[in-house]
Motif scaffolding. Sequence first.
Motif, PDB file in Angstrom:
ATOM      1  N   HIS A 211       0.834  -1.198   0.000  1.00 27.33           N
ATOM      2  CA  HIS A 211       0.000   0.000   0.000  1.00 27.33           C
ATOM      3  C   HIS A 211       0.871   1.251   0.000  1.00 27.33           C
ATOM      4  CE1 HIS A 211       0.801  -0.937   4.237  1.00 27.33           C
ATOM      5  NE2 HIS A 211       0.553   0.337   4.534  1.00 27.33           N
ATOM      6  N   GLU A 212       0.300   2.338  -0.436  1.00 23.11           N
ATOM      7  CA  GLU A 212       0.958   3.638  -0.395  1.00 23.11           C
ATOM      8  C   GLU A 212      -0.107   4.698  -0.171  1.00 23.11           C
ATOM      9  OE1 GLU A 212       2.574   5.230  -4.118  1.00 23.11           O
ATOM     10  OE2 GLU A 212       1.440   3.703  -5.215  1.00 23.11           O
ATOM     11  N   ALA A 213       0.310   5.862   0.327  1.00 20.62           N
ATOM     12  CA  ALA A 213      -0.649   6.920   0.638  1.00 20.62           C
ATOM     13  C   ALA A 213      -0.034   8.274   0.307  1.00 20.62           C
ATOM     14  CB  ALA A 213      -1.039   6.854   2.120  1.00 20.62           C
ATOM     15  N   TRP A 214      -0.904   9.244  -0.030  1.00 19.36           N
ATOM     16  CA  TRP A 214      -0.373  10.548  -0.400  1.00 19.36           C
ATOM     17  C   TRP A 214      -1.354  11.663  -0.062  1.00 19.36           C
ATOM     18  CZ3 TRP A 214      -1.579   6.555  -3.716  1.00 19.36           C
ATOM     19  CH2 TRP A 214      -2.678   6.725  -4.561  1.00 19.36           C
ATOM     20  N   ASN A 215      -0.775  12.814   0.229  1.00 20.94           N
ATOM     21  CA  ASN A 215      -1.522  14.054   0.429  1.00 20.94           C
ATOM     22  C   ASN A 215      -0.880  15.112  -0.456  1.00 20.94           C
ATOM     23  OD1 ASN A 215      -2.871  16.338   1.231  1.00 20.94           O
ATOM     24  ND2 ASN A 215      -1.962  16.430   3.284  1.00 20.94           N
ATOM     25  N   HIS A 216      -1.426  15.291  -1.652  1.00 19.25           N
ATOM     26  CA  HIS A 216      -0.889  16.272  -2.587  1.00 19.25           C
ATOM     27  C   HIS A 216      -1.689  17.567  -2.567  1.00 19.25           C
ATOM     28  CE1 HIS A 216       0.965  12.654  -4.956  1.00 19.25           C
ATOM     29  NE2 HIS A 216       1.652  12.974  -3.874  1.00 19.25           N
ATOM     30  N   THR A 217      -2.448  17.777  -1.467  1.00 17.93           N
ATOM     31  CA  THR A 217      -3.160  19.041  -1.295  1.00 17.93           C
ATOM     32  C   THR A 217      -2.244  20.019  -0.553  1.00 17.93           C
ATOM     33  OG1 THR A 217      -4.133  18.683   0.916  1.00 17.93           O
ATOM     34  CG2 THR A 217      -5.246  17.644  -0.961  1.00 17.93           C
ATOM     35  N   ASP A 218      -2.737  21.215  -0.312  1.00 19.31           N
ATOM     36  CA  ASP A 218      -1.957  22.212   0.423  1.00 19.31           C
ATOM     37  C   ASP A 218      -2.410  22.347   1.872  1.00 19.31           C
ATOM     38  OD1 ASP A 218      -4.391  23.426   0.043  1.00 19.31           O
ATOM     39  OD2 ASP A 218      -3.612  25.218  -0.968  1.00 19.31           O
ATOM     40  N   LYS A 219      -3.160  21.332   2.351  1.00 16.04           N
ATOM     41  CA  LYS A 219      -3.639  21.342   3.733  1.00 16.04           C
ATOM     42  C   LYS A 219      -3.318  20.010   4.409  1.00 16.04           C
ATOM     43  CE  LYS A 219      -7.471  24.575   2.960  1.00 16.04           C
ATOM     44  NZ  LYS A 219      -7.206  24.808   1.524  1.00 16.04           N
ATOM     45  N   THR A 220      -3.398  19.990   5.744  1.00 16.81           N
ATOM     46  CA  THR A 220      -3.088  18.793   6.536  1.00 16.81           C
ATOM     47  C   THR A 220      -4.256  17.811   6.517  1.00 16.81           C
ATOM     48  OG1 THR A 220      -1.592  19.999   8.002  1.00 16.81           O
ATOM     49  CG2 THR A 220      -2.566  17.985   8.875  1.00 16.81           C
ATOM     50  N   ARG A 221      -3.918  16.514   6.414  1.00 13.43           N
ATOM     51  CA  ARG A 221      -4.897  15.434   6.534  1.00 13.43           C
ATOM     52  C   ARG A 221      -4.619  14.680   7.836  1.00 13.43           C
ATOM     53  NH1 ARG A 221      -3.619   9.619   5.941  1.00 13.43           N
ATOM     54  NH2 ARG A 221      -2.933  10.433   7.953  1.00 13.43           N
ATOM     55  N   VAL A 222      -5.681  14.369   8.590  1.00 14.60           N
ATOM     56  CA  VAL A 222      -5.525  13.613   9.840  1.00 14.60           C
ATOM     57  C   VAL A 222      -6.539  12.484   9.885  1.00 14.60           C
ATOM     58  CG1 VAL A 222      -5.368  13.699  12.356  1.00 14.60           C
ATOM     59  CG2 VAL A 222      -4.877  15.763  11.013  1.00 14.60           C
ATOM     60  N   VAL A 223      -6.057  11.294  10.267  1.00 21.83           N
ATOM     61  CA  VAL A 223      -6.957  10.175  10.538  1.00 21.83           C
ATOM     62  C   VAL A 223      -6.633   9.612  11.918  1.00 21.83           C
ATOM     63  CG1 VAL A 223      -7.197   9.533   8.097  1.00 21.83           C
ATOM     64  CG2 VAL A 223      -5.440   8.411   9.503  1.00 21.83           C
ATOM     65  N   LEU A 224      -7.640   9.011  12.541  1.00 22.01           N
ATOM     66  CA  LEU A 224      -7.391   8.162  13.702  1.00 22.01           C
ATOM     67  C   LEU A 224      -6.908   6.835  13.137  1.00 22.01           C
ATOM     68  CD1 LEU A 224      -7.648   7.645  16.794  1.00 22.01           C
ATOM     69  CD2 LEU A 224      -9.919   6.709  16.296  1.00 22.01           C
ATOM     70  N   PHE A 225      -5.719   6.437  13.530  1.00 17.76           N
ATOM     71  CA  PHE A 225      -5.022   5.262  12.978  1.00 17.76           C
ATOM     72  C   PHE A 225      -5.049   4.193  14.061  1.00 17.76           C
ATOM     73  CE2 PHE A 225      -1.200   2.773  12.702  1.00 17.76           C
ATOM     74  CZ  PHE A 225      -0.628   2.868  11.437  1.00 17.76           C
ATOM     75  N   VAL A 226      -5.671   3.052  13.753  1.00 18.55           N
ATOM     76  CA  VAL A 226      -5.842   1.981  14.736  1.00 18.55           C
ATOM     77  C   VAL A 226      -5.380   0.657  14.141  1.00 18.55           C
ATOM     78  CG1 VAL A 226      -7.563   0.598  15.968  1.00 18.55           C
ATOM     79  CG2 VAL A 226      -7.765   3.093  15.938  1.00 18.55           C
ATOM     80  N   ASP A 227      -4.640  -0.109  14.916  1.00 22.25           N
ATOM     81  CA  ASP A 227      -4.371  -1.506  14.590  1.00 22.25           C
ATOM     82  C   ASP A 227      -5.085  -2.373  15.620  1.00 22.25           C
ATOM     83  OD1 ASP A 227      -2.793  -1.104  12.356  1.00 22.25           O
ATOM     84  OD2 ASP A 227      -0.902  -1.205  13.439  1.00 22.25           O
ATOM     85  N   PHE A 228      -5.797  -3.395  15.125  1.00 23.52           N
ATOM     86  CA  PHE A 228      -6.494  -4.316  16.029  1.00 23.52           C
ATOM     87  C   PHE A 228      -6.241  -5.750  15.577  1.00 23.52           C
ATOM     88  CE2 PHE A 228      -9.447  -3.206  12.667  1.00 23.52           C
ATOM     89  CZ  PHE A 228     -10.100  -4.384  12.347  1.00 23.52           C
ATOM     90  N   VAL A 229      -6.356  -6.670  16.509  1.00 22.76           N
ATOM     91  CA  VAL A 229      -6.044  -8.070  16.241  1.00 22.76           C
ATOM     92  C   VAL A 229      -7.034  -8.645  15.234  1.00 22.76           C
ATOM     93  CG1 VAL A 229      -5.852 -10.379  17.250  1.00 22.76           C
ATOM     94  CG2 VAL A 229      -5.022  -8.381  18.516  1.00 22.76           C
ATOM     95  N   LYS A 230      -6.501  -9.308  14.226  1.00 25.28           N
ATOM     96  CA  LYS A 230      -7.336  -9.931  13.198  1.00 25.28           C
ATOM     97  C   LYS A 230      -8.098 -11.113  13.800  1.00 25.28           C
ATOM     98  CE  LYS A 230      -6.981 -11.745   8.468  1.00 25.28           C
ATOM     99  NZ  LYS A 230      -6.035 -12.000   7.349  1.00 25.28           N
ATOM    100  N   PRO A 231      -9.410 -11.219  13.579  1.00 23.73           N
ATOM    101  CA  PRO A 231     -10.163 -12.374  14.106  1.00 23.73           C
ATOM    102  C   PRO A 231      -9.720 -13.671  13.428  1.00 23.73           C
ATOM    103  CG  PRO A 231     -11.626 -10.540  13.567  1.00 23.73           C
ATOM    104  CD  PRO A 231     -10.301 -10.210  12.969  1.00 23.73           C
ATOM    105  N   LEU A 232      -9.261 -14.622  14.238  1.00 23.29           N
ATOM    106  CA  LEU A 232      -8.708 -15.880  13.721  1.00 23.29           C
ATOM    107  C   LEU A 232      -9.303 -17.075  14.454  1.00 23.29           C
ATOM    108  CD1 LEU A 232      -4.964 -14.735  13.785  1.00 23.29           C
ATOM    109  CD2 LEU A 232      -6.351 -15.009  11.715  1.00 23.29           C
TER     110      LEU A 232
END
Length: 280
Positions: A211-232
Amino acid sequence: MASVPHDTAPQQETAKASRQTFGTAGITPMSRPSLTTRLFMAIVAWAERLNLAYSKVGNPPVYDNATFPWVAEIEREWPLIRAELDRILLRQSELPSFQDISTDVKTISTDQRWKTFFLIGFGVKSEQNIRQCPETWRIVQKIPGLKTAMFSIFEPGKHLPAHRGPYNGVLRLHLGLVVPEPRDKLAIRVDRQICHWQEGKALVFDDAYEHEAWNHTDKTRVVLFVDFVKPLRFPARLVNWLLMNLAIFTPFIREGLDNHKEWEKRFYAEAEALRNRPRH
């Protein structure tokens, strides 16, 4: 639908057409070549194959949010998270770059345009940061198997190159909090799907796909970034639990936790000094 992938094929068909890679040939590696890490990652490679075979939720690059009923609860309360984020962003310039905390990230990011504010990392809490965001902390505790939660801040011009995460025993959630326009200049590609964040909407994906990600705008982007255990299912669930609890002892995670503690001391000492400064 939380994201708007260009490929709208059903989840199962997408999974069949996609493939997780277990090496880093042709994409940026996320591990260092120490003996301890090589040994640990050899075990991880075996566990990853187990996780694919025993997943309860399939193995698509991007998930339908309905797969996880708790996602709707997180989305409903997003304004409370955004309000706490706005207070944190008042000191945006003082927040650490991701690679300042986790030095392994230098393989994919060396500038100062990806900043973070951790509440919990690899299962270890940042008590001082949690005190700044009590509602966010209350909300993320609804997520089963929560391992990491932070604000992920992409400043203007940031572009993360193609890479894969270190382990497929977790899944990732991005909750859009600050998503500037124009939309076509701001996106994340997971495998062959291009997804666009939306404020108040969640995107759940498997970062073990390229995967790759980009912000080519002139403003800040913010996300809540969460990692959780995969159901197995068993036995992968047990192996995954053991690896998650052993990971905290690996050098790169210990180093990241130490780096974060040092940043915390400086950040909150400066805040205290400002509060106690004599007023004339």
